[in-house]
Design a protein around this motif. Sequence first.
Motif, PDB file in Angstrom:
ATOM      1  N   MET A   7       2.148  -6.236  -6.643  1.00  0.00           N
ATOM      2  CA  MET A   7       0.883  -5.500  -6.633  1.00  0.00           C
ATOM      3  C   MET A   7       0.977  -4.307  -5.690  1.00  0.00           C
ATOM      4  O   MET A   7       1.510  -4.428  -4.589  1.00  0.00           O
ATOM      5  N   ILE A   8       0.459  -3.172  -6.119  1.00  0.00           N
ATOM      6  CA  ILE A   8       0.351  -1.990  -5.270  1.00  0.00           C
ATOM      7  C   ILE A   8      -1.117  -1.614  -5.182  1.00  0.00           C
ATOM      8  O   ILE A   8      -1.744  -1.287  -6.196  1.00  0.00           O
ATOM      9  N   GLU A   9      -1.663  -1.695  -3.982  1.00  0.00           N
ATOM     10  CA  GLU A   9      -3.073  -1.349  -3.780  1.00  0.00           C
ATOM     11  C   GLU A   9      -3.178   0.143  -3.503  1.00  0.00           C
ATOM     12  O   GLU A   9      -2.455   0.692  -2.669  1.00  0.00           O
ATOM     13  N   ILE A  10      -4.086   0.791  -4.197  1.00  0.00           N
ATOM     14  CA  ILE A  10      -4.227   2.237  -4.051  1.00  0.00           C
ATOM     15  C   ILE A  10      -5.704   2.573  -3.917  1.00  0.00           C
ATOM     16  O   ILE A  10      -6.559   1.946  -4.546  1.00  0.00           O
ATOM     17  N   TYR A  11      -5.995   3.526  -3.061  1.00  0.00           N
ATOM     18  CA  TYR A  11      -7.381   3.906  -2.788  1.00  0.00           C
ATOM     19  C   TYR A  11      -7.747   5.183  -3.542  1.00  0.00           C
ATOM     20  O   TYR A  11      -6.890   5.938  -3.988  1.00  0.00           O
ATOM     21  N   LYS A  12      -9.054   5.391  -3.637  1.00  0.00           N
ATOM     22  CA  LYS A  12      -9.560   6.484  -4.466  1.00  0.00           C
ATOM     23  C   LYS A  12      -8.988   7.852  -4.057  1.00  0.00           C
ATOM     24  O   LYS A  12      -8.633   8.664  -4.928  1.00  0.00           O
ATOM     25  N   HIS A  13      -8.861   8.094  -2.753  1.00  0.00           N
ATOM     26  CA  HIS A  13      -8.360   9.409  -2.321  1.00  0.00           C
ATOM     27  C   HIS A  13      -6.874   9.586  -2.632  1.00  0.00           C
ATOM     28  O   HIS A  13      -6.345  10.691  -2.488  1.00  0.00           O
ATOM     29  N   GLN A  14      -6.210   8.511  -3.087  1.00  0.00           N
ATOM     30  CA  GLN A  14      -4.784   8.594  -3.396  1.00  0.00           C
ATOM     31  C   GLN A  14      -4.511   8.726  -4.895  1.00  0.00           C
ATOM     32  O   GLN A  14      -3.356   8.762  -5.308  1.00  0.00           O
ATOM     33  N   PHE A  15      -5.573   8.821  -5.699  1.00  0.00           N
ATOM     34  CA  PHE A  15      -5.377   8.880  -7.149  1.00  0.00           C
ATOM     35  C   PHE A  15      -4.550  10.092  -7.569  1.00  0.00           C
ATOM     36  O   PHE A  15      -3.874  10.063  -8.596  1.00  0.00           O
ATOM     37  N   LYS A  16      -4.599  11.141  -6.773  1.00  0.00           N
ATOM     38  CA  LYS A  16      -3.796  12.332  -7.097  1.00  0.00           C
ATOM     39  C   LYS A  16      -2.307  12.024  -7.059  1.00  0.00           C
ATOM     40  O   LYS A  16      -1.497  12.753  -7.647  1.00  0.00           O
ATOM     41  N   ASP A  17      -1.936  10.937  -6.357  1.00  0.00           N
ATOM     42  CA  ASP A  17      -0.526  10.555  -6.234  1.00  0.00           C
ATOM     43  C   ASP A  17      -0.098   9.520  -7.272  1.00  0.00           C
ATOM     44  O   ASP A  17       1.046   9.066  -7.254  1.00  0.00           O
ATOM     45  N   LEU A  18      -1.009   9.143  -8.162  1.00  0.00           N
ATOM     46  CA  LEU A  18      -0.712   8.065  -9.110  1.00  0.00           C
ATOM     47  C   LEU A  18       0.537   8.348  -9.938  1.00  0.00           C
ATOM     48  O   LEU A  18       1.375   7.464 -10.137  1.00  0.00           O
ATOM     49  N   ARG A  44       0.866  -1.176   0.000  1.00  0.00           N
ATOM     50  CA  ARG A  44       0.000   0.000   0.000  1.00  0.00           C
ATOM     51  C   ARG A  44       0.902   1.225   0.000  1.00  0.00           C
ATOM     52  O   ARG A  44       2.099   1.116   0.249  1.00  0.00           O
ATOM     53  N   ILE A  45       0.341   2.381  -0.267  1.00  0.00           N
ATOM     54  CA  ILE A  45       1.143   3.597  -0.204  1.00  0.00           C
ATOM     55  C   ILE A  45       0.663   4.453   0.961  1.00  0.00           C
ATOM     56  O   ILE A  45      -0.516   4.432   1.326  1.00  0.00           O
ATOM     57  N   GLU A  46       1.602   5.174   1.549  1.00  0.00           N
ATOM     58  CA  GLU A  46       1.291   6.091   2.638  1.00  0.00           C
ATOM     59  C   GLU A  46       1.932   7.438   2.339  1.00  0.00           C
ATOM     60  O   GLU A  46       3.029   7.507   1.783  1.00  0.00           O
ATOM     61  N   GLU A  47       1.233   8.479   2.705  1.00  0.00           N
ATOM     62  CA  GLU A  47       1.766   9.826   2.540  1.00  0.00           C
ATOM     63  C   GLU A  47       2.300  10.334   3.876  1.00  0.00           C
ATOM     64  O   GLU A  47       1.665  10.136   4.916  1.00  0.00           O
ATOM     65  N   GLY A  48       3.450  10.951   3.840  1.00  0.00           N
ATOM     66  CA  GLY A  48       4.034  11.508   5.050  1.00  0.00           C
ATOM     67  C   GLY A  48       4.850  12.739   4.729  1.00  0.00           C
ATOM     68  O   GLY A  48       4.855  13.232   3.592  1.00  0.00           O
ATOM     69  N   ASN A  49       5.558  13.238   5.725  1.00  0.00           N
ATOM     70  CA  ASN A  49       6.377  14.431   5.525  1.00  0.00           C
ATOM     71  C   ASN A  49       7.472  14.204   4.492  1.00  0.00           C
ATOM     72  O   ASN A  49       7.891  15.127   3.795  1.00  0.00           O
ATOM     73  N   ALA A  50       7.932  12.941   4.401  1.00  0.00           N
ATOM     74  CA  ALA A  50       9.003  12.612   3.448  1.00  0.00           C
ATOM     75  C   ALA A  50       8.457  12.263   2.074  1.00  0.00           C
ATOM     76  O   ALA A  50       9.200  11.842   1.192  1.00  0.00           O
ATOM     77  N   GLY A  51       7.146  12.404   1.888  1.00  0.00           N
ATOM     78  CA  GLY A  51       6.540  12.060   0.602  1.00  0.00           C
ATOM     79  C   GLY A  51       5.857  10.704   0.653  1.00  0.00           C
ATOM     80  O   GLY A  51       5.460  10.224   1.715  1.00  0.00           O
ATOM     81  N   ILE A  52       5.770  10.062  -0.489  1.00  0.00           N
ATOM     82  CA  ILE A  52       5.081   8.770  -0.596  1.00  0.00           C
ATOM     83  C   ILE A  52       6.033   7.647  -0.215  1.00  0.00           C
ATOM     84  O   ILE A  52       7.187   7.611  -0.655  1.00  0.00           O
ATOM     85  N   THR A  53       5.554   6.722   0.593  1.00  0.00           N
ATOM     86  CA  THR A  53       6.328   5.526   0.919  1.00  0.00           C
ATOM     87  C   THR A  53       5.466   4.292   0.664  1.00  0.00           C
ATOM     88  O   THR A  53       4.237   4.352   0.733  1.00  0.00           O
ATOM     89  N   ILE A  77     -14.449  13.778  -8.571  1.00  0.00           N
ATOM     90  CA  ILE A  77     -13.686  14.045  -9.799  1.00  0.00           C
ATOM     91  C   ILE A  77     -12.367  13.282  -9.840  1.00  0.00           C
ATOM     92  O   ILE A  77     -11.560  13.480 -10.756  1.00  0.00           O
ATOM     93  N   GLU A  78     -12.130  12.375  -8.852  1.00  0.00           N
ATOM     94  CA  GLU A  78     -10.859  11.641  -8.823  1.00  0.00           C
ATOM     95  C   GLU A  78     -10.657  10.799 -10.082  1.00  0.00           C
ATOM     96  O   GLU A  78      -9.529  10.470 -10.450  1.00  0.00           O
ATOM     97  N   TYR A  79     -11.770  10.438 -10.750  1.00  0.00           N
ATOM     98  CA  TYR A  79     -11.637   9.617 -11.959  1.00  0.00           C
ATOM     99  C   TYR A  79     -10.828  10.329 -13.037  1.00  0.00           C
ATOM    100  O   TYR A  79     -10.233   9.689 -13.905  1.00  0.00           O
ATOM    101  N   LYS A  80     -10.749  11.658 -12.976  1.00  0.00           N
ATOM    102  CA  LYS A  80      -9.979  12.387 -13.982  1.00  0.00           C
ATOM    103  C   LYS A  80      -8.482  12.123 -13.821  1.00  0.00           C
ATOM    104  O   LYS A  80      -7.754  12.050 -14.822  1.00  0.00           O
ATOM    105  N   PHE A  81      -8.011  11.957 -12.566  1.00  0.00           N
ATOM    106  CA  PHE A  81      -6.608  11.593 -12.356  1.00  0.00           C
ATOM    107  C   PHE A  81      -6.334  10.223 -12.967  1.00  0.00           C
ATOM    108  O   PHE A  81      -5.300   9.992 -13.582  1.00  0.00           O
TER     109      PHE A  81
END
Length: 435
Positions: free
Chosen positions: A266-277, A188-197, A305-309
């Motif tokens: 495999m990398i699982e990504i959630y809808k609110h994370q599409f901006k980070d794709l 999975r991906i996580e957002e933090g101060n250092a960016g995406i991990t 509107i996340e589908y646009k990402f």
Amino acid sequence: MYNIVSKLLIYGDMPEDSILMELSNIIKDFKETDYQKDEIITRIYHQVKRILVVATDFGFDKNLWHNYLTYLLITNENPFSLTCEKVGANDGTVNYFAENDFKQFQNLFNYDFGPMEKELGIDCFEKLEHYNAIAKKELLYNKNVSEKVRALSEKLEVAKDEKEFFAAVTDFYKAYGVGMFGLNKAFRIEEGNAGITFKPINNMDKVVLDDLIGYEIQKKKLVENTEAFVQGRKCNNCLLFGDSGTGKSTSIKAIVNEYYDQGLRMIEIYKHQFKDLSNVISMIKNRNYKFIIYMDDLSFEEFEIEYKFLKAVIEGGVETKPENILIYATSNRRHLIKETWNDRSDVTVENGMHRSDTIEEKLSLVHRFGVTINYSKPSQKEYFEIAIGLCRRLGVKMSDEEIRAEANKWELSHGGISGRTAQQFANYIKGTEQE
């Protein structure tokens, strides 16, 4: 030990707070300063505790010191290890420096803590080197990582010299890769101060496609597309749609399990994370793996509107999607985005757009999936076949007729006919038999 660690070149760029660097500094202080015994022992115990934590997380055993050093080697992403991941240990001047580092690691493998322990009156390192781990269930540790680390550790223990050490480590890099991607199947991906991990998903379900009874045509289409992907042939993004509980997510997990040894991750990504794709893709596009970006239960409400990402990443963005990345998604909706009756009316809205343009924009997302596979609800006959098959796998002793009768009662009060309902029924029946 400090003299050994200071000679590391390729692998020398370790954080100062890492276990190895902390131990190195402790032993340097022990040998070169008027140390305070209690303080040195406290510092040593702190690092021993950290080794025990790592060992518990990954199920290490026998020689925890060797297991820890091996874990360092196979998770250290540097230019040498990343090159070996892609092409193996080809001839080059860098091999001279790598062999030097492996000679130092061999010295660390053979480091004698005995004199220091004797002077301090402790025996913790002796215990670490002859450790007997408590047996525990797989769900409590990362068995996949554990097996690989322990197997390589045993090879490195008996290496005659740095050349044998070099061969064992670089063969591992070529076979499995380096870092978290080499050791784990899914993330999975996580957002933090250092960016995406990337965060490994430990102990993913060990399901295989044969566990999913029925849906042979659907599984065949998924396998054909995935095999083309891992073999470097042309393939498509894939959308699995249909009724809930029919095995869409199970099929994708099974695909990852079956093709992991061929470099599939495999990398699982959630809808609110599409901006980070886009950032996620830039971080994995040059790795020597095939990545499925997995989106479970994909759907959008009218106002989202996340589908646009997602559209921009799949097709239509400035940068071409790398060949080592595919998108697999599951959805209960065929068209992913909820329509309204207003969308269907071709009336000009305030901003000058036509409703037909709006609905076409929404439907164009589905068209970006080259393969669409329909997982429909099973018929009652198919439901009974699934229930009987699952019960037999679990060792249920009831007759087929009894299973049909009980499965019929179960589905009437547990959400209707689906593969998930059949699995829940089989688990219930097996549980009552055991009781």
